[in-house]
Design a protein around this motif. Structure first.
Motif, PDB file in Angstrom:
ATOM      1  N   LYS A 178       0.687  -1.201  -0.174  1.00  0.00           N
ATOM      2  CA  LYS A 178      -0.102  -0.097   0.018  1.00  0.00           C
ATOM      3  C   LYS A 178       0.940   1.246   0.103  1.00  0.00           C
ATOM      4  O   LYS A 178       1.982   1.208   0.536  1.00  0.00           O
ATOM      5  CB  LYS A 178      -0.863   0.002   1.224  1.00  0.00           C
ATOM      6  N   ILE A 179       0.425   2.288  -0.570  1.00  0.00           N
ATOM      7  CA  ILE A 179       1.126   3.531  -0.856  1.00  0.00           C
ATOM      8  C   ILE A 179       1.741   4.106   0.586  1.00  0.00           C
ATOM      9  O   ILE A 179       2.702   4.416   0.814  1.00  0.00           O
ATOM     10  CB  ILE A 179       0.426   4.549  -1.536  1.00  0.00           C
ATOM     11  N   TYR A 180       0.610   4.248   1.700  1.00  0.00           N
ATOM     12  CA  TYR A 180       0.999   4.613   2.857  1.00  0.00           C
ATOM     13  C   TYR A 180       2.004   3.616   3.351  1.00  0.00           C
ATOM     14  O   TYR A 180       3.110   4.275   4.384  1.00  0.00           O
ATOM     15  CB  TYR A 180      -0.013   4.827   3.876  1.00  0.00           C
ATOM     16  N   THR A 181       2.050   2.388   3.303  1.00  0.00           N
ATOM     17  CA  THR A 181       3.024   1.426   3.927  1.00  0.00           C
ATOM     18  C   THR A 181       4.400   1.917   3.384  1.00  0.00           C
ATOM     19  O   THR A 181       5.328   1.750   4.218  1.00  0.00           O
ATOM     20  CB  THR A 181       2.539   0.088   3.554  1.00  0.00           C
ATOM     21  N   TRP A 182       4.312   1.984   2.262  1.00  0.00           N
ATOM     22  CA  TRP A 182       5.828   2.447   1.348  1.00  0.00           C
ATOM     23  C   TRP A 182       6.386   3.437   1.665  1.00  0.00           C
ATOM     24  O   TRP A 182       7.578   3.715   2.184  1.00  0.00           O
ATOM     25  CB  TRP A 182       5.253   2.596  -0.086  1.00  0.00           C
ATOM     26  N   ILE A 183       5.513   4.609   2.114  1.00  0.00           N
ATOM     27  CA  ILE A 183       6.055   5.745   2.446  1.00  0.00           C
ATOM     28  C   ILE A 183       6.587   5.915   4.091  1.00  0.00           C
ATOM     29  O   ILE A 183       7.455   6.295   4.211  1.00  0.00           O
ATOM     30  CB  ILE A 183       4.893   6.920   2.378  1.00  0.00           C
ATOM     31  N   TYR A 184       5.818   5.202   4.668  1.00  0.00           N
ATOM     32  CA  TYR A 184       6.081   5.057   6.227  1.00  0.00           C
ATOM     33  C   TYR A 184       7.322   4.290   6.433  1.00  0.00           C
ATOM     34  O   TYR A 184       7.994   4.502   7.224  1.00  0.00           O
ATOM     35  CB  TYR A 184       4.851   4.269   6.892  1.00  0.00           C
ATOM     36  N   ARG A 185       7.596   3.147   5.655  1.00  0.00           N
ATOM     37  CA  ARG A 185       8.746   2.289   5.661  1.00  0.00           C
ATOM     38  C   ARG A 185       9.700   3.347   5.436  1.00  0.00           C
ATOM     39  O   ARG A 185      10.998   3.032   6.282  1.00  0.00           O
ATOM     40  CB  ARG A 185       8.497   1.217   4.697  1.00  0.00           C
ATOM     41  N   ILE A 186       9.902   3.858   4.402  1.00  0.00           N
ATOM     42  CA  ILE A 186      10.967   4.923   4.299  1.00  0.00           C
ATOM     43  C   ILE A 186      11.147   5.838   5.309  1.00  0.00           C
ATOM     44  O   ILE A 186      12.242   6.039   5.731  1.00  0.00           O
ATOM     45  CB  ILE A 186      10.534   5.657   2.855  1.00  0.00           C
ATOM     46  N   ALA A 187      10.006   6.397   6.003  1.00  0.00           N
ATOM     47  CA  ALA A 187      10.036   7.274   7.002  1.00  0.00           C
ATOM     48  C   ALA A 187      10.816   6.621   8.283  1.00  0.00           C
ATOM     49  O   ALA A 187      11.574   7.373   8.858  1.00  0.00           O
ATOM     50  CB  ALA A 187       8.971   7.968   7.353  1.00  0.00           C
ATOM     51  N   VAL A 188      10.407   5.522   8.404  1.00  0.00           N
ATOM     52  CA  VAL A 188      11.001   4.602   9.815  1.00  0.00           C
ATOM     53  C   VAL A 188      12.322   4.444   9.548  1.00  0.00           C
ATOM     54  O   VAL A 188      12.995   4.642  10.483  1.00  0.00           O
ATOM     55  CB  VAL A 188      10.059   3.421   9.918  1.00  0.00           C
ATOM     56  N   ASN A 189      12.763   4.149   8.258  1.00  0.00           N
ATOM     57  CA  ASN A 189      14.230   3.576   8.053  1.00  0.00           C
ATOM     58  C   ASN A 189      15.086   4.986   8.201  1.00  0.00           C
ATOM     59  O   ASN A 189      16.203   4.891   8.864  1.00  0.00           O
ATOM     60  CB  ASN A 189      14.363   3.210   6.705  1.00  0.00           C
ATOM     61  N   GLU A 190      14.471   6.012   7.660  1.00  0.00           N
ATOM     62  CA  GLU A 190      15.379   7.392   7.858  1.00  0.00           C
ATOM     63  C   GLU A 190      15.233   7.728   9.146  1.00  0.00           C
ATOM     64  O   GLU A 190      16.428   8.177   9.733  1.00  0.00           O
ATOM     65  CB  GLU A 190      14.621   8.516   6.923  1.00  0.00           C
ATOM     66  N   THR A 191      14.187   7.415  10.042  1.00  0.00           N
ATOM     67  CA  THR A 191      14.217   8.171  11.424  1.00  0.00           C
ATOM     68  C   THR A 191      15.146   7.171  12.130  1.00  0.00           C
ATOM     69  O   THR A 191      16.152   7.702  13.029  1.00  0.00           O
ATOM     70  CB  THR A 191      12.803   8.031  11.822  1.00  0.00           C
ATOM     71  N   LEU A 192      15.179   5.956  12.315  1.00  0.00           N
ATOM     72  CA  LEU A 192      16.019   4.852  12.745  1.00  0.00           C
ATOM     73  C   LEU A 192      17.401   5.295  12.378  1.00  0.00           C
ATOM     74  O   LEU A 192      18.289   5.107  13.232  1.00  0.00           O
ATOM     75  CB  LEU A 192      15.573   3.535  12.666  1.00  0.00           C
ATOM     76  N   ASN A 193      17.736   5.348  11.158  1.00  0.00           N
ATOM     77  CA  ASN A 193      19.280   5.604  10.661  1.00  0.00           C
ATOM     78  C   ASN A 193      19.637   6.989  11.448  1.00  0.00           C
ATOM     79  O   ASN A 193      20.714   6.962  11.895  1.00  0.00           O
ATOM     80  CB  ASN A 193      19.121   5.778   9.127  1.00  0.00           C
ATOM     81  N   PHE A 194      18.907   7.830  11.454  1.00  0.00           N
ATOM     82  CA  PHE A 194      19.283   9.184  12.175  1.00  0.00           C
ATOM     83  C   PHE A 194      19.583   8.822  13.500  1.00  0.00           C
ATOM     84  O   PHE A 194      20.560   9.350  14.139  1.00  0.00           O
ATOM     85  CB  PHE A 194      18.132  10.192  11.685  1.00  0.00           C
ATOM     86  N   LEU A 195      18.726   8.269  14.194  1.00  0.00           N
ATOM     87  CA  LEU A 195      18.817   8.092  15.625  1.00  0.00           C
ATOM     88  C   LEU A 195      20.034   7.255  15.932  1.00  0.00           C
ATOM     89  O   LEU A 195      20.802   7.567  16.793  1.00  0.00           O
ATOM     90  CB  LEU A 195      17.633   7.359  16.297  1.00  0.00           C
ATOM     91  N   ASN A 196      20.190   6.205  15.104  1.00  0.00           N
ATOM     92  CA  ASN A 196      21.447   5.477  15.143  1.00  0.00           C
ATOM     93  C   ASN A 196      22.730   6.117  14.958  1.00  0.00           C
ATOM     94  O   ASN A 196      23.801   6.094  15.615  1.00  0.00           O
ATOM     95  CB  ASN A 196      21.694   4.081  14.266  1.00  0.00           C
ATOM     96  N   LYS A 197      22.634   7.074  13.798  1.00  0.00           N
ATOM     97  CA  LYS A 197      23.947   7.816  13.646  1.00  0.00           C
ATOM     98  C   LYS A 197      24.134   8.856  14.889  1.00  0.00           C
ATOM     99  O   LYS A 197      25.426   9.141  14.820  1.00  0.00           O
ATOM    100  CB  LYS A 197      23.825   8.756  12.340  1.00  0.00           C
ATOM    101  N   LYS A 198      23.243   9.428  15.324  1.00  0.00           N
ATOM    102  CA  LYS A 198      23.203  10.342  16.165  1.00  0.00           C
ATOM    103  C   LYS A 198      23.878   9.630  17.550  1.00  0.00           C
ATOM    104  O   LYS A 198      24.736  10.486  18.220  1.00  0.00           O
ATOM    105  CB  LYS A 198      21.849  10.828  16.666  1.00  0.00           C
ATOM    106  N   LYS A 199      23.362   8.515  17.813  1.00  0.00           N
ATOM    107  CA  LYS A 199      24.072   7.908  18.960  1.00  0.00           C
ATOM    108  C   LYS A 199      25.539   7.713  18.751  1.00  0.00           C
ATOM    109  O   LYS A 199      26.186   7.552  19.846  1.00  0.00           O
ATOM    110  CB  LYS A 199      23.284   6.517  19.256  1.00  0.00           C
ATOM    111  N   ARG A 200      25.784   7.090  17.478  1.00  0.00           N
ATOM    112  CA  ARG A 200      27.313   6.744  17.425  1.00  0.00           C
ATOM    113  C   ARG A 200      28.084   8.223  17.383  1.00  0.00           C
ATOM    114  O   ARG A 200      29.222   8.072  17.533  1.00  0.00           O
ATOM    115  CB  ARG A 200      27.341   6.382  15.834  1.00  0.00           C
TER     116      ARG A 200
END
Lengths: 147, 180
Positions: B68-90
């Motif tokens: 579904k379109i929203y699943t696809w967009i949310y997935r991108i958002a989740v990945n971007e957010t988690l990547n950001f938080l992980n980078k921030k921690k590192r």
């Protein structure tokens, strides 16, 4: 799960009860569409956000599509101009060399040993020295003095 | 709010830009709030949200309607957010605990948060959860997505999500009641 959370929140809420009666849902439902509890953003933030997004996506692509053929044309035109310029300079230099002996501004004839040497200043104010045999290239009407 | 796959695929066939504009207008708010709840800071949320939609634009021609379109967009958002938080921690030169305290102070800032005391406590309690668990809680409790939808977005099984959510609720209850 929501009920459990409400059980936790209800007594806490009662400690903070305000005069107005707020519905339990409005008070504790911190959903994305509910304004109370959402993080503060300015009124026109989402308009700005979508403008920024479109500038970095659709508009950026459109602009680069417009610029790309223009860039090619400019590059080709510039190359033609440079080549034309170089050719013109070459012709001028060649011309200059061929014609310079016909445009003597002043000359001095000297004899060195048995050779006739002509010193003259050409149109570019350059001193030239030629041996007599080269006088064939000189327009005699331009000669003022002669030995 | 949600565009159906049919809507988006139909518009995509005719005009990619038009489809993208519709996506931005429909999803920028929920995506922003999803991200903001995770990163707290508005500037970070703003940057990440823009990055999400830039990625959506780059991949939009590849969207075939498998999800579904929203699943696809949310997935991108989740990945971007988690990547950001992980980078921030590192990248953090301070301890993770200090970092959480600093973020928690942003919730206290009245210019950044207009919720009342209970909502503040909830947000602060959420900060103590691991990132992925916090994300699941936000999507379930705050965004009111189903386990099935969250499973599609995160790629995690429904059973694992239920367990994660259950533990998150327990932790939050304990943190909030201990704070009073």
């Amino acid at each position: 799960m929501k009920r459990l959370l409400l059980i936790v929140f209800k007594p806490i809420y009662s400690l903070h009860v305000k005069e107005q009666e707020l519905s339990m849902k409005n008070k504790f439902n911190i959903s994305a569409t509910d304004k109370s509890g959402d993080f503060l953003v300015s009124e026109n933030y989402f308009d700005e956000l979508s403008a920024n997004i479109l500038n970095k996506t659709i508009h950026k692509t459109s602009n680069s599509k417009i610029n790309f053929p223009n860039y090619k044309i400019v590059a080709v035109a510039a190359s033609i101009l440079v080549i034309a310029g170089l050719i013109s300079i070459k012709i001028l230099i060649q011309d200059n060399n061929e014609n310079k002996l016909s445009k003597i501004e002043s000359y001095v004839l000297n004899q060195v040993d048995s050779d006739l040497i002509v010193e003259f200043i050409d149109e570019n104010n350059m001193m030239n020295i030629i041996e007599i045999e080269d006088l064939d290239y000189i327009d005699e009407s331009l000669l003022i003095d002669e030995l | 709010m949600h565009l159906t796959n049919q809507d988006i695929l139909l518009i995509l066939k005719q005009d990619t830009s038009k489809a993208f504009r519709k996506i931005v207008s429909s999803y920028q708010k929920p995506i922003y709030h999803l991200v903001r709840r995770m990163v707290i800071d508005h500037e970070d949320a703003n940057d990440i949200t823009q990055d999400v939609f830039i990625k959506v634009w780059r991949k939009i021609d590849k969207f075939k309607g498998d999800s579904k379109i929203y699943t696809w967009i949310y997935r991108i958002a989740v990945n971007e957010t988690l990547n950001f938080l992980n980078k921030k921690k590192r990248r953090a030169t301070i301890s993770i605990q200090q970092n959480d305290i600093e973020v928690s102070h942003k919730i206290d800032n009245p210019n950044l948060f207009n919720g009342d005391e209970i909502q503040k406590r909830l947000q602060k309690a959420l900060l103590k959860l691991p990132n992925k668990q916090r994300l699941v809680f936000n999507m379930k409790y705050l965004e009111e997505l189903t386990y099935e939808q969250i499973a599609d977005i995160t790629g995690t099984s429904k059973g694992a999500l239920k367990a994660s959510y259950h533990h998150a609720v327990k932790k939050i209850e304990k943190i909030i009641t201990d704070s009073f």
